[in-house]
Design a protein around this motif. Structure first.
Motif, PDB file in Angstrom:
ATOM      1  N   ARG A  74     -32.720   3.866 -15.379  1.00 54.04           N
ATOM      2  CA  ARG A  74     -32.313   4.217 -14.020  1.00 54.04           C
ATOM      3  C   ARG A  74     -33.474   4.805 -13.232  1.00 54.04           C
ATOM      4  NH1 ARG A  74     -27.985   3.394 -16.574  1.00 54.04           N
ATOM      5  NH2 ARG A  74     -25.957   3.044 -15.615  1.00 54.04           N
ATOM      6  N   LEU A  79     -32.372   4.951  -9.399  1.00 56.46           N
ATOM      7  CA  LEU A  79     -30.969   5.338  -9.301  1.00 56.46           C
ATOM      8  C   LEU A  79     -30.869   6.778  -9.757  1.00 56.46           C
ATOM      9  CD1 LEU A  79     -29.080   2.214 -10.626  1.00 56.46           C
ATOM     10  CD2 LEU A  79     -29.066   3.123  -8.315  1.00 56.46           C
ATOM     11  N   ARG A 106     -34.804  -2.830  -4.190  1.00 56.58           N
ATOM     12  CA  ARG A 106     -33.542  -3.075  -4.877  1.00 56.58           C
ATOM     13  C   ARG A 106     -32.893  -4.363  -4.396  1.00 56.58           C
ATOM     14  NH1 ARG A 106     -30.827   2.828  -4.180  1.00 56.58           N
ATOM     15  NH2 ARG A 106     -32.000   3.985  -5.753  1.00 56.58           N
ATOM     16  N   SER A 111     -32.395  -6.454 -10.119  1.00 58.79           N
ATOM     17  CA  SER A 111     -30.955  -6.244 -10.088  1.00 58.79           C
ATOM     18  C   SER A 111     -30.499  -5.864 -11.488  1.00 58.79           C
ATOM     19  CB  SER A 111     -30.221  -7.475  -9.584  1.00 58.79           C
ATOM     20  OG  SER A 111     -30.494  -8.563 -10.400  1.00 58.79           O
ATOM     21  N   MET A 112     -29.281  -5.369 -11.572  1.00 60.25           N
ATOM     22  CA  MET A 112     -28.876  -4.673 -12.780  1.00 60.25           C
ATOM     23  C   MET A 112     -27.527  -5.174 -13.276  1.00 60.25           C
ATOM     24  SD  MET A 112     -29.306  -0.619 -13.138  1.00 60.25           S
ATOM     25  CE  MET A 112     -28.775   0.311 -14.528  1.00 60.25           C
ATOM     26  N   PHE A 114     -24.340  -3.921 -15.804  1.00 59.87           N
ATOM     27  CA  PHE A 114     -23.886  -2.617 -16.282  1.00 59.87           C
ATOM     28  C   PHE A 114     -23.046  -2.718 -17.552  1.00 59.87           C
ATOM     29  CE2 PHE A 114     -24.910  -2.101 -11.909  1.00 59.87           C
ATOM     30  CZ  PHE A 114     -25.454  -0.844 -11.832  1.00 59.87           C
ATOM     31  N   ASP A 191     -28.119  -2.717 -18.791  1.00 64.34           N
ATOM     32  CA  ASP A 191     -27.786  -1.421 -19.392  1.00 64.34           C
ATOM     33  C   ASP A 191     -26.676  -1.628 -20.411  1.00 64.34           C
ATOM     34  OD1 ASP A 191     -27.404   1.211 -20.006  1.00 64.34           O
ATOM     35  OD2 ASP A 191     -26.280   1.664 -18.184  1.00 64.34           O
TER      36      ASP A 191
END
Lengths: 343, 695
Positions: A74, A79, A106, A111-112, A114, A191
Motif C-alpha cells: 500500500r 494508499l 493511480r 491498479s490493484m 484485493f 494483495d
C-alpha cells in the motif's frame, strides 16, 4: 539504475502510532519490533525495506499475517503514507508526488486486486470493471466496450449484467482481475488475491493468472502468505518477517540457499524437484566429455523434467549451455540428494 | 468499587429520608415553598422576555427575512397541494406507493386519501403535509450534509455525537420554545423547530452508512485514482443509501409528530383541528382528525420504508399472485373472495398500462427509427422497461387535462361521510350508562386515591431541601459525584424559577404513569413470550402505536374518561406502554434455553423459573424499558394539559397560549432538567444491572 527497472524501493519505513516521525528519528535500530512497541507505543509495520522490480517480472512479497506485507504494497501507491523512504516508479519518486500527480499515477500506471475482491456491490459486473475507466472520464460507450473485452479475456462473457453477489468467489475475483486490467496499467498489484478462495479454485486462478501474464507481460507485485504460491507465481520473492526482509531471491535461490532458519522452514514443504534446476546442483565436468553420443541437459532445466532421463541412464550426464559449451555434469546420486529437503 | 456497601448506603439514605420526611410532612401544615430570597431575585422568565424584546427590536429584520423565505416556500407548496385537483394529489401518492410497496400499499394510500377527503379534512391534511414536507426536505438536506461531514472527519463526529445524544433525549415540544423565541408564531417557526428536531436520525444514519462500508471497497476506489468527490458520489453514497433511507423514515415520523404538536405555536393543519375539537369537547370531530393523523403516519412510514428497500425490477403486476391479507389467511375462503377480484382488476389495469406503453414505445420508436435505426431499437426497449413510469405520467397528465377543461374541483359531496354525530351520540350514551360510569369512576378513584393523590401530597408537602438532598444523594451513589452536583444545580434552578410545586406535580404524575405502565406492561410482555398467538396479535398493535404522534392518544382517553388529572395519567400510560412490553418480552426472549432447562431439570415450576431465572436475567432490558417509559412520559406532559394534566406541562401550555415566551421557556427547561436527571439515573441503574449480569 537499469533502464528496465520498473519499481525501486529504498529504505521504506512505516510506523503506526501517535508520533511516527519522532519515533523513527530516535529509534534504537537494535531493538526488535516487540521491544519498540513496548518502549514507544508505536508499531513498526515496515522496517527499512529495499528491493527492485524489473519490468515484466512478477515480484512476490511473501510473509505470514502481521509481517507488514500488505502495508508495504500500500506504500507503493501511497494508499498508506510511508513514514520515510523512497519509492521510484519509472524513476519518479512516488513519495514526492503532489496529489494531482499521484491521482494520475493511480489512474494510468498501476491498479490493484484485493483480497476480498473489493467489488462494488451496487454496480453490475460490467460497471465494476469499467470503474477505473469511468474515473478517468472515459465515455460510457467506450468504457463499456473495453470492459466487455476484458471480461471475455477472463472468461466471464455473458455475466456482465449480473451483480457481484450473484457470482461465486472465484468468479468475483476474476471480475476483480478484469477491473484491474481494464485500465491497461503498467503495474498490477495483487494483495493476497486468491487466499479467500477454495484450494482448487485457487490453483485454477493461479494458472489463469500465469496464462494472462504470458499474454500481457505486465510488471506484477504479488502478495501472498502461501510459500508454494509464491514459488509458483514469482520471478523474484522477498520473504518478510516482522516488517523486515529475511531474504530476496529467485525461488531456486531461496530453496537451495535459504538465508536463515525462518526461510528454511518455509522451504521444507516445497517439492524441490519443481524448483531446483540443473545449474544449482551440477558439478564441474570431470567424468564426461562432449561427444556425439553423450546425453546432455541444459543448465536451466528443472529436475522435474529430468527424472525419467536420469533414472534410465547409468553414467553421468553432461550439462551444456546455449552456446554449446560443456559447463558441468550431474548423476543420479546428485539428483536424489538434492531432492532431500534436509540436505 | 464496593457495590454491596454502596447499595446498603443508598437504601439507608432512602429509608432515613422517607421517615424523616413523614415526620416533617406531619408537622408542616402547608405545601413546601421554595425560599423567596432565592427565587425573588432570579427572574428567569422576565429576563427571557426582555431578551426577546431586545431581539425583536434589533434583529427582527433578520429573523423576519428567514421566516419570510420559509413562509413563501410553505405557501407555494400549500397552494399547490390545496389548489390542485384532489385526484391528482392522491395519484401522486398512490403511484409511488404501488411502484415501491406493491398493490397493498397502494390500496392503503387510496383508503387513507379517501378518508381524508371523506371526513372533510382534505385541506388541513394538505396543510400538515406541506409543513411536514418542508421540514423533512430541509432536515434531509442538512442532515445528509452533516452526516457526510462527520463520516469524513473523526473530529467533527466526536463534536457532533454528544450534541445528537442530548438532542435525542429532549422531548419534542422543547424545540418549539426557542423557535417561538426567535421567529414568533405560525408556520415558519414550526418548520424550523421540526427541522432541527428531526435532524439527528439522518445525520446518524448517513454517517453510519458511510462508515460501515468495508475499507477495502474504499481502497479499491482510491487505488483506481478516484478523488474524494468521486469516491463519495460513486461509491460511498450509493452504498449507504439503504441506511440513509432508514434515517429519512425516522425523520419523517418525528417530523409528523412535531408538526401536529406545532398547533400550540399557531401552525395550521390536522393538529389544530384536533385541538379545536378537544377544546370544544367534540369527541367525534377529534376522532376524525386523529384518524387522519393515524392514516398519515402509517402511510408515510410504510412508503418511506418501501423506498429504502431495493425496488422490484419488474412491474409489480408480474408477481404471480396477489396477497392483501397475510398469506397464512389463505386457508380461509374469505381471503380468496376478497383478493381475487382486486388481483384481477389490478392485472387488467397493469395490462392496459403495458399495452399503452407498448403503443407509445412503438410510435416514438418508429419516429426515431427514421433517423437512426440502432438508437430506435434501444429507445423502444428503454421505454418498455419504464412501463410503469410512462403510464403513470400519462395518467397524471390526463387528470390535469381533464381538470383543465371540466374541473374536478373539491372532493365530491357524495363521497363524504362524517361520523361525528354517531360517535358523539355513542359517547353521550356511554357517559350516562350506569355500568360505564361505575367502571370509569372506580378506575379514576383507584388511580387518584391510591396512587396519584398520596404521591402528589407527599412530594409537594415534602420540604424542598429534602427532595433536593435525596435526589442528589441518589445521583451520587448511582452515577457519581459530578452528576450529584449537576443534579443539585438543576433542582435549584427549577426552584429558583418558582416552579417547585409544578415540578413536583409533574414528577408525581410521571412516576405514577410509569408505575402503572410496569404493572400492566410486564405481565403483557411475559404473556407475549409465552403465547405465540398473543405475540402475533400484539406485535402489529405495538408497531402501530409506536408510529403514532403522542397527540392522538388523547382522543380515546377523552372519549371514555373525560377531562381530568386521571385521564392525563391514563393517556401517558398508553403512550409510554409499548417500550415496557417490548423490552420485557425482548429481555425474556433472549435468555438462552439452557437456563430454562437447568431450572426445570432441578424441578423448578413455570412460575419459579419465571421469578427466579427469567425475570432477574431480563432485568437490564426491563430497566431500559423504564428509561424509555420515563422519557416518553415526560414528553407527554406537555400534551396532557389539553385533557386535564397539571404541573410543568400546564405551565408550558398556558404560556404558549398567552405567548409568554419567558414562562414557557422556564417551565419547558424545567421538564428538560427533570428529563436529564431521570434519564441519567435510570441509565445508571440499567448499567448496574448489566454489570451485575456481566453482559
Amino acid at each position: 539504475m537499469n533502464s528496465s527497472t520498473k519499481i525501486v524501493c529504498n529504505n521504506v519505513w512505516k510506523i503506526f502510532g501517535p508520533n511516527p516521525e519522532k519515533t523513527l528519528a530516535g529509534l534504537d535500530h537494535s531493538l526488535s519490533r516487540a521491544e519498540i512497541l513496548e518502549q514507544t507505543g508505536h508499531v513498526v509495520a515496515v522496517r527499512n525495506m529495499s528491493f527492485r522490480v524489473e519490468e515484466g517480472e512478477t515480484f512476490v512479497v511473501m510473509g505470514l499475517s502481521g509481517s507488514g506485507k500488505s502495508t508495504l504494497v500500500r506504500c507503493l501507491s501511497r494508499l498508506i503514507e510511508p513514514t520515510s523512504g523512497e519509492v521510484l516508479i519509472d524513476n519518479d519518486d512516488v513519495i514526492k508526488m503532489d496529489a494531482a500527480a499521484l491521482t494520475n499515477l493511480r489512474r494510468t500506471k498501476m491498479s490493484m486486486v484485493f483480497q476480498h475482491f473489493g467489488l462494488f456491490p451496487h454496480r453490475r459486473v460490467v460497471d465494476n470493471i469499467a470503474f477505473g475507466l469511468e474515473i478517468r472520464g472515459m465515455g460510457k460507450k467506450e468504457r463499456t466496450d473495453k470492459a466487455m473485452e476484458v471480461l471475455e479475456m477472463v472468461g466471464l462473457s455473458g455475466w456482465d449484467q449480473h451483480f457481484p453477489r450473484e457470482l461465486s468467489g472465484g468468479m468475483q475475483q476474476r471480475v476483480g482481475l478484469a477491473r484491474a486490467m481494464a485500465v491497461n496499467p503498467e503495474v498490477l498489484i495483487f494483495d493476497e488475491p486468491f487466499s479467500a478462495l477454495d484450494p482448487l479454485i485457487r490453483r485454477e486462478m493461479q494458472d489463469e493468472l500465469l496464462r494472462l501474464q504470458k499474454l500481457v507481460k505486465k510488471t506484477m507485485v504479488f502478495i501472498t502468505h502461501d510459500f508454494l504460491e509464491a514459488i509458483k507465481m514469482g520471478d523474484h520473492i522477498a520473504i518478510m518477517k516482522d516488517g523486515e526482509t529475511s531474504q530476496i531471491g529467485t525461488p531456486e535461490e531461496l530453496v537451495a540457499e535459504p538465508a536463515d532458519d525462518y526461510v528454511r522452514e518455509f522451504t521444507e514443504d516445497v517439492p524441490r524437484y519443481k524448483v531446483l534446476s540443473v545449474a544449482k546442483i551440477m558439478q564441474p565436468p570431470e567424468n564426461v566429455t562432449l561427444s556425439d553420443n553423450t546425453t546432455t541437459v541444459k543448465p536451466d532445466d528443472k529436475l522435474e523434467a529430468l527424472i525419467d532421463l536420469v533414472s534410465s541412464s547409468n553414467g553421468p550426464l553432461g550439462v551444456v549451455d546455449d552456446s554449446g559449451e560443456l559447463v558441468g555434469e550431474i548423476n543420479q546420486a546428485m539428483v536424489l540428494k538434492a531432492m532431500n529437503s534436509r540436505s | 468499587m464496593d457495590t454491596g456497601k454502596n447499595r446498603l448506603l443508598m437504601w439507608a439514605a432512602i429509608v432515613l429520608g422517607f421517615f424523616s420526611s413523614i415526620i416533617l410532612v406531619r408537622n408542616a401544615g402547608d405545601a413546601s415553598v421554595f425560599p423567596a430570597f432565592i427565587s425573588d431575585p432570579f427572574q428567569f422568565s422576565e429576563w427571557i422576555n426582555q431578551g426577546e424584546d431586545w431581539l425583536k427590536k434589533n434583529y427582527r429584520w433578520f429573523t423576519r427575512m428567514i421566516a419570510g423565505w420559509i413562509e413563501t416556500a410553505l405557501y407555494t407548496v400549500e397552494d399547490f397541494l390545496i389548489e390542485s385537483p384532489w385526484l391528482l394529489i392522491l395519484m401522486l401518492f398512490i403511484l409511488p406507493s404501488i411502484a415501491y410497496g406493491g398493490l397493498p400499499l397502494g390500496l392503503l394510500t387510496l383508503v387513507g386519501g379517501l378518508f381524508w377527503g371523506g371526513v372533510g379534512m382534505w385541506e388541513p391534511t394538505m396543510q400538515t403535509l406541506a409543513l411536514m414536507g418542508m421540514a423533512v426536505i430541509l432536515s434531509v438536506f442538512f442532515g445528509i450534509l452533516l452526516g457526510i461531514t462527520s463520516a469524513q472527519s473523526d473530529r467533527f463526529e466526536s463534536i457532533l455525537k454528544p450534541i445528537l445524544d442530548t438532542m435525542q433525549t429532549m422531548p419534542a415540544f422543547v424545540y418549539l420554545l426557542p423557535a417561538v423565541f426567535f421567529f414568533g408564531i405560525g408556520g415558519p417557526p414550526a418548520i424550523m423547530a421540526t427541522m432541527i428536531y428531526a435532524l439527528p436520525p439522518v445525520i446518524r444514519l448517513t454517517n453510519l452508512g458511510i462508515r460501515q462500508i468495508p475499507a477495502e471497497t474504499i481502497e479499491a476506489a482510491h487505488s483506481f485514482g478516484a478523488n474524494r468527490l468521486q469516491t463519495l458520489v460513486k461509491v460511498q453514497l450509493p452504498l449507504s443509501l439503504p441506511s440513509i433511507m432508514l434515517g429519512i423514515n425516522q425523520t419523517i415520523m418525528m417530523a409528523l409528530g412535531l408538526v401536529v404538536l406545532a398547533t400550540f405555536i399557531g401552525a395550521d393543519g390536522l393538529g389544530s383541528e384536533v385541538w379545536k375539537a378537544i377544546y370544544k369537547l367534540r369527541v367525534g370531530w377529534s376522532l376524525e382528525g386523529g384518524l387522519c393523523i393515524v392514516f398519515m403516519a402509517i402511510i408515510f412510514d410504510r412508503l418511506s420504508l418501501a423506498l429504502g428497500r431495493p425496488k422490484p425490477s419488474a412491474l409489480p403486476a408480474n408477481t404471480t399472485r396477489f396477497y392483501l391479507l397475510p398469506q397464512s389467511f389463505d386457508i380461509y375462503p374469505i381471503a380468496k373472495i376478497i383478493e381475487r377480484p382486486i388481483g384481477a382488476g389490478w392485472n387488467f389495469i397493469a395490462m392496459c398500462g403495458q399495452g399503452f406503453t407498448q403503443i407509445i414505445a412503438v410510435t416514438l420508436g418508429s419516429i426515431v427509427n427514421l433517423f437512426d435505426s440502432v438508437r430506435g431499437q434501444a429507445f423502444v426497449i428503454g421505454i418498455r422497461r419504464h412501463a410503469f413510469l410512462v403510464s403513470s405520467i400519462a395518467l397524471l397528465l390526463s387528470i390535469s387535462i381533464f381538470d383543465h377543461f371540466f374541473g374536478i374541483g373539491e372532493f365530491l359531496e357524495s363521497m363524504q361521510f362524517s361520523f361525528r354525530e354517531p360517535v358523539d351520540n355513542a359517547v353521550a350514551w356511554l357517559t350516562v350508562n350506569p355500568a360505564f360510569i361505575a367502571f370509569t369512576k372506580g378506575l379514576r378513584a383507584l388511580v387518584y386515591l391510591y396512587f396519584l393523590h398520596p404521591l402528589d401530597v407527599f412530594l409537594t408537602y415534602l420540604p424542598w431541601y429534602i427532595v433536593v438532598a435525596v435526589l442528589s444523594i441518589v445521583s451520587w451513589i448511582s452515577v457519581g459525584r459530578n452528576f450529584a452536583l449537576v443534579c443539585f444545580c438543576l433542582l435549584m434552578f427549577i426552584g429558583a424559577c418558582d416552579l417547585w410545586e409544578q415540578a413536583m406535580l409533574t414528577l408525581s404524575s410521571v412516576l405514577v404513569s410509569v408505575l402503572i405502565c410496569f404493572i400492566i406492561g410486564i405481565p403483557l410482555g411475559i404473556l407475549s413470550t409465552r403465547s405465540k398467538r398473543f405475540d402475533m396479535i400484539l406485535r402489529p398493535v405495538l408497531d402501530a402505536m409506536q408510529t403514532l404522534p403522542s397527540f392522538v392518544y388523547l382522543i380515546p382517553v377523552l372519549m371514555f374518561f373525560g377531562g381530568n388529572i386521571v385521564s392525563a395519567v391514563i393517556a401517558t400510560v398508553i403512550y409510554a406502554l409499548p417500550p415496557v412490553i417490548r423490552l420485557t418480552a425482548l429481555g425474556i426472549g433472549q435468555i438462552p434455553v439452557t437456563y430454562t432447562e437447568v431450572s426445570s431439570s432441578f424441578g423448578g415450576t413455570t412460575s419459579q423459573t419465571l421469578i427466579k431465572v427469567k425475570l432477574p436475567m431480563a432485568l437490564p432490558s426491563i430497566m431500559l424499558g423504564l428509561n424509555q417509559a420515563v422519557m416518553m412520559a415526560l414528553a407527554m406532559q406537555v400534551v396532557t394539559p389539553l385533557i386535564g394534566g397539571v404541573g410543568l406541562g400546564r405551565e408550558v401550555f398556558n404560556a404558549l397560549n398567552t405567548s409568554n415566551t419567558g414562562e414557557g421557556l422556564a417551565a419547558g427547561i424545567g421538564i428538560v432538567l427533570l428529563a436529564i436527571i431521570l434519564d441519567r439515573l435510570s441509565q445508571a441503574w440499567t448499567q448496574t444491572q448489566r454489570d451485575a449480569l456481566g453482559v
